[in-house]
Design an enzyme around this catalytic site. Sequence first.
Site, short mmCIF file in Angstrom:
data_model
loop_
_atom_site.label_atom_id
_atom_site.label_comp_id
_atom_site.label_asym_id
_atom_site.label_seq_id
_atom_site.Cartn_x
_atom_site.Cartn_y
_atom_site.Cartn_z
N ARG A 47 0.82 -1.21 0.00
CA ARG A 47 0.00 0.00 0.00
C ARG A 47 0.86 1.27 0.00
NH1 ARG A 47 -4.20 2.88 3.60
NH2 ARG A 47 -5.69 3.46 2.00
N HIS A 51 0.60 4.09 -2.86
CA HIS A 51 0.25 5.49 -2.57
C HIS A 51 1.37 6.46 -2.91
CE1 HIS A 51 -3.60 5.15 0.08
NE2 HIS A 51 -3.62 4.33 -0.96
N TRP A 190 -10.54 -8.59 2.44
CA TRP A 190 -11.29 -8.94 1.23
C TRP A 190 -11.33 -10.44 0.99
CZ3 TRP A 190 -8.13 -4.64 1.66
CH2 TRP A 190 -8.66 -3.41 1.28
ZN1 ZEM Z 1 -6.29 -0.21 -1.79
N1 ZEM Z 1 -7.31 0.29 -0.09
N2 ZEM Z 1 -7.54 0.96 -2.90
N3 ZEM Z 1 -5.21 -0.62 -3.46
N4 ZEM Z 1 -5.04 -1.32 -0.68
C1 ZEM Z 1 -7.06 -0.19 1.17
C2 ZEM Z 1 -6.11 -1.13 1.52
C3 ZEM Z 1 -5.20 -1.67 0.65
C4 ZEM Z 1 -8.65 1.66 -2.44
C5 ZEM Z 1 -8.95 1.93 -1.08
O1 ZEM Z 1 -9.82 2.95 -0.81
C6 ZEM Z 1 -8.36 1.18 -0.02
C7 ZEM Z 1 -5.44 -0.17 -4.73
C8 ZEM Z 1 -6.59 0.50 -5.13
C9 ZEM Z 1 -7.56 1.00 -4.27
C10 ZEM Z 1 -3.98 -2.05 -1.16
C11 ZEM Z 1 -3.43 -1.97 -2.45
C12 ZEM Z 1 -4.00 -1.29 -3.49
C13 ZEM Z 1 -7.97 0.41 2.09
C14 ZEM Z 1 -7.97 0.14 3.59
C15 ZEM Z 1 -8.78 1.25 1.37
C16 ZEM Z 1 -9.91 2.07 1.95
C17 ZEM Z 1 -6.95 1.03 4.31
C18 ZEM Z 1 -6.91 0.75 5.80
O2 ZEM Z 1 -7.92 0.99 6.44
O3 ZEM Z 1 -5.85 0.32 6.28
C19 ZEM Z 1 -9.41 2.14 -3.57
C20 ZEM Z 1 -10.69 2.94 -3.56
C21 ZEM Z 1 -8.75 1.71 -4.70
C22 ZEM Z 1 -9.21 1.93 -6.09
C23 ZEM Z 1 -9.26 0.96 -6.98
C24 ZEM Z 1 -4.35 -0.53 -5.59
C25 ZEM Z 1 -4.25 -0.15 -7.07
C26 ZEM Z 1 -3.44 -1.22 -4.82
C27 ZEM Z 1 -2.11 -1.81 -5.17
C28 ZEM Z 1 -1.74 -2.11 -6.41
C29 ZEM Z 1 -3.47 -2.92 -0.11
C30 ZEM Z 1 -2.35 -3.94 -0.25
C31 ZEM Z 1 -4.25 -2.67 1.02
C32 ZEM Z 1 -4.14 -3.35 2.39
C33 ZEM Z 1 -3.31 -2.52 3.33
C34 ZEM Z 1 -3.18 -3.13 4.70
O4 ZEM Z 1 -2.69 -2.42 5.59
O5 ZEM Z 1 -3.55 -4.29 4.92
#
Ligand code: ZEM
Length: 290
Positions: A47, A51, A190
């Site tokens: 993540r 970001h 998920w």
């Molecule tokens: Zn995420 N993501 N993401 N994401 N994401 C979260 C967590 C993680 C969206 C999003 O709002 C959120 C991509 C795309 C998008 C990961 C990877 C990638 C979380 C939860 C949210 C709300 C955060 C938390 O509470 O800790 C949205 C709207 C996306 C649009 C499509 C893409 C592209 C990613 C990588 C290629 C990962 C690995 C996590 C889990 C983080 C963790 O701490 O476990």
Amino acid sequence: YSNDSNVAPKLFVPKFEDYQKVYNEIANRLEEKDDYDDGSYGPVLVRLAWHASGTYDKETGTGGSNGATMRFSPESDHGANAGLKAARDFLEPVKAKFPWITYSDLWILAGVCAIQEMMGPTIPYRAGRQDRDVAACTPDGRLPDAAQAQDHLRNIFYRMGFNDQEIVALSGAHALGRCHTDRSGYSGPWTFSPTVLTNDYYKLLIEEKWQWKKWNGPKQYEDKKTQTLMMLPADMAIIQDKKFKEWVKVYAADNDKFFQDFSAVVKKLFELGVPFKEGTETWTFKPVNA
Ligand code: ZEM
């Protein structure tokens, strides 16, 4: 700086072997520090890399993984980046041990390492990112909003230069990790194996029945059967949109195809806005514990 012979001091020019050492250090720390979250810092490292990269704007060439500007406020305080300090702090001892690597190369190398160590595909890597100062911080609002749907996803990801297939392939990263109420406000993982990369995210989207979760938190879905898994409104958008859904079906049916496309699109994501020198080599790192 001067020396007797008036010859410039020899600079350390790191090679593939040196980056593999950094990779190994991150992989070993991942294995060691298994008391975090679902047993791994891997998801939060992915993540962080995402970001750092996903702020890219192709029109202005601003943002992207070159700079590591999330070290600074205001970018570190953007709502979307809540909780990513855990990932940055995890990497500090690595930076201390290998001070020659830039933060921006380190964060992306950590993303690559985490994906590979969590049984994902090989992600080819190029080094050469330079750290930039606070002036290069991007404005808030460049990362996707989980409460929104397909139009928003297209606006955000087209701005980075991605197409519909790539948007769906990138979303498969949500096989990993979870939502935290003290970060995004959302709750839960998920998939049933949040520290192993699989195409389960797509399979679950298609095969499970999803209903609104009844709670006081932000609007999210839960699986009807076990009520332990979650989907964000933005996740559900990729099966509500016909064009997106075609790709969800492809990846749900074929893990190899997902891995191939995921590897290519993550490499592209991680290189957004990076002015690599001509002739920069592409490397693939050997997994340590995968
Ligand atoms: Zn995420 N993501 N993401 N994401 N994401 C979260 C967590 C993680 C969206 C999003 O709002 C959120 C991509 C795309 C998008 C990961 C990877 C990638 C979380 C939860 C949210 C709300 C955060 C938390 O509470 O800790 C949205 C709207 C996306 C649009 C499509 C893409 C592209 C990613 C990588 C290629 C990962 C690995 C996590 C889990 C983080 C963790 O701490 O476990």
